[in-house]
Design a protein around this motif. Sequence first.
Motif, mmCIF file in Angstrom:
data_model
loop_
_atom_site.group_PDB
_atom_site.id
_atom_site.type_symbol
_atom_site.label_atom_id
_atom_site.label_comp_id
_atom_site.label_asym_id
_atom_site.label_seq_id
_atom_site.Cartn_x
_atom_site.Cartn_y
_atom_site.Cartn_z
ATOM 1 N N ALA A 188 -1.722 -6.716 4.985
ATOM 2 C CA ALA A 188 -1.005 -5.464 4.716
ATOM 3 C C ALA A 188 0.484 -5.692 4.959
ATOM 4 O O ALA A 188 0.955 -5.685 6.090
ATOM 5 C CB ALA A 188 -1.531 -4.342 5.608
ATOM 6 N N LEU A 219 0.830 -1.193 0.000
ATOM 7 C CA LEU A 219 0.000 0.000 0.000
ATOM 8 C C LEU A 219 0.874 1.255 0.000
ATOM 9 O O LEU A 219 2.056 1.218 0.330
ATOM 10 C CB LEU A 219 -0.924 0.031 1.221
ATOM 11 C CG LEU A 219 -1.898 -1.138 1.382
ATOM 12 C CD1 LEU A 219 -1.331 -2.168 2.353
ATOM 13 C CD2 LEU A 219 -3.260 -0.653 1.855
ATOM 14 N N VAL A 221 3.839 -0.508 3.638
ATOM 15 C CA VAL A 221 3.228 0.793 3.358
ATOM 16 C C VAL A 221 4.340 1.765 2.949
ATOM 17 O O VAL A 221 5.365 1.872 3.639
ATOM 18 C CB VAL A 221 2.483 1.350 4.579
ATOM 19 C CG1 VAL A 221 1.909 2.735 4.268
ATOM 20 C CG2 VAL A 221 1.369 0.414 5.005
ATOM 21 N N HIS A 268 -2.655 -0.841 -3.540
ATOM 22 C CA HIS A 268 -3.765 0.002 -3.092
ATOM 23 C C HIS A 268 -3.209 1.324 -2.570
ATOM 24 O O HIS A 268 -2.199 1.342 -1.864
ATOM 25 C CB HIS A 268 -4.582 -0.691 -1.992
ATOM 26 C CG HIS A 268 -5.921 -0.080 -1.778
ATOM 27 N ND1 HIS A 268 -7.022 -0.395 -2.554
ATOM 28 C CD2 HIS A 268 -6.349 0.854 -0.887
ATOM 29 C CE1 HIS A 268 -8.066 0.305 -2.141
ATOM 30 N NE2 HIS A 268 -7.682 1.079 -1.133
ATOM 31 N N SER A 271 -4.959 -7.464 -4.995
ATOM 32 C CA SER A 271 -5.823 -6.787 -4.034
ATOM 33 C C SER A 271 -6.647 -7.790 -3.235
ATOM 34 O O SER A 271 -7.001 -8.862 -3.727
ATOM 35 C CB SER A 271 -6.765 -5.821 -4.769
ATOM 36 O OG SER A 271 -7.546 -5.087 -3.858
#
Length: 340
Positions: free
Chosen positions: A90, A3, A93, A29, A297
Motif C-alpha cells: 500500500a 488506493l 491513499v 483499488h 493490483s
Amino acid sequence: MILSVTTLKDSVGNAEKWVRRNLACGIDHLVVVVDGPQPELEAMLGAHPHVTVVRGDAEWYADAPSELLNDRQIVNAALTCRLLAGLTWAEWVFHLDGDEVAQVDRADLAALGADCRAVRLSTLEAVGRLHPAGDPTSFKRRLGVDELQLLTLLGAIPEPSNAVYFRGHRFGKPGVRPSLDHAIGVHHVIDREGNQVEPAQAPGLRLLHYESFSGDEFVRKWSALLGSGGHIGQRGQRASVAGSIRTLLGLDLGEADTQVFLYRLYQRLCEDDVGLLERLGVLVEVDPDSRRREVASSVQGVDQLRRLLTAARDLPKRAFLPKALSPEADAMVARLQAAL
C-alpha cells in the motif's frame, strides 16, 4: 498499489462511471463506505474486483459521531489509512468524494522521493451548464490575479476571486503514505501533534471535480447532502446555497415548482459562460473515458485489506479521528494486523 477511500451516497449509474474513471486515471483499488442503506449500490460495488465495499451503518460507526457527514468521511479515511500502515504493497491513499476523479502520474509521484509523506491533487472543476449534452470534458483550472480581473471586467464572475470562479472547493484533495503518524482528512493530512502536513504538488497530480456540472446534478447533490443527517459544514457562498435550498425544500411547493426554482438558483450561482472561457483559452480538456490502463493490483494485498476492514467493524471509531492519533488507535491497529 495506489488506493482511495470514499464515503459514498449516489446512484448506481454515477458510481459505475466514477469507479471506471478513477481506475483509468491512476487509482488501483477503491475503498468505498456506502453511506446508509443502498443495497443496489452496495451490490454493484461489492461485485467489482478493484473495489472493497463497507456497509456504513450505525453498527459500523459504533461510538463515532455518525450523525455528521464530515465526521463519517474523516473517520473512514483516517481509519483506512492507519490500517494500511506498514503494509509495503500500500504505497499511497487518497481521500476522494463521489464526484471526484484522481489523475495520478506515477512518474511525477515517484519523482517526489521516498521522504515525501503527503501530496495534494490540484483541482480542475468541470464547467457548469444547465442542460449539457453529456458529461463534461472541459475543466476550469485555478486562475491568476490578472486572469480573474479580466473575467470580472468581462462580466463572467462578480469579483476577481477563485473562490467565486469555482463552485466547489479549490484546495484540492490530499494523498498520504499510510502511517500511524499521519492521518488523512477531507482536504489535509494531519501529523501526530495535530498539525497540518505541508503537501507536495506536481503537474501530474490533479483532481477532476464534477461539482454540480448540470442542473440535474446540482439538484441531486444538494438533496443528498441536505438529507445526509446532521449539520453540513459549508463556508462562504456554499453555506448560503445550502441555507437557501433547505428553505426552498421546506416550502413544500410541489415537485414541478421546486425544480423550476432549483434550476433558477443553478443558473444564477453555478452556470458558466463556457463559450467565453473557451475563446479565452483558460479551460483544460480532459476525457477520462478515453483512457485505458492496466490496473496494478495485488490479490494478496486486497485480501488483507478486506480482512482488516471486516475485523475493524467492531472497533470504536472515535479514536481514529485524525487529531486524536491516539495510542489506543495504535494498539487496535497493531492487534488487528497481528491477528492476520
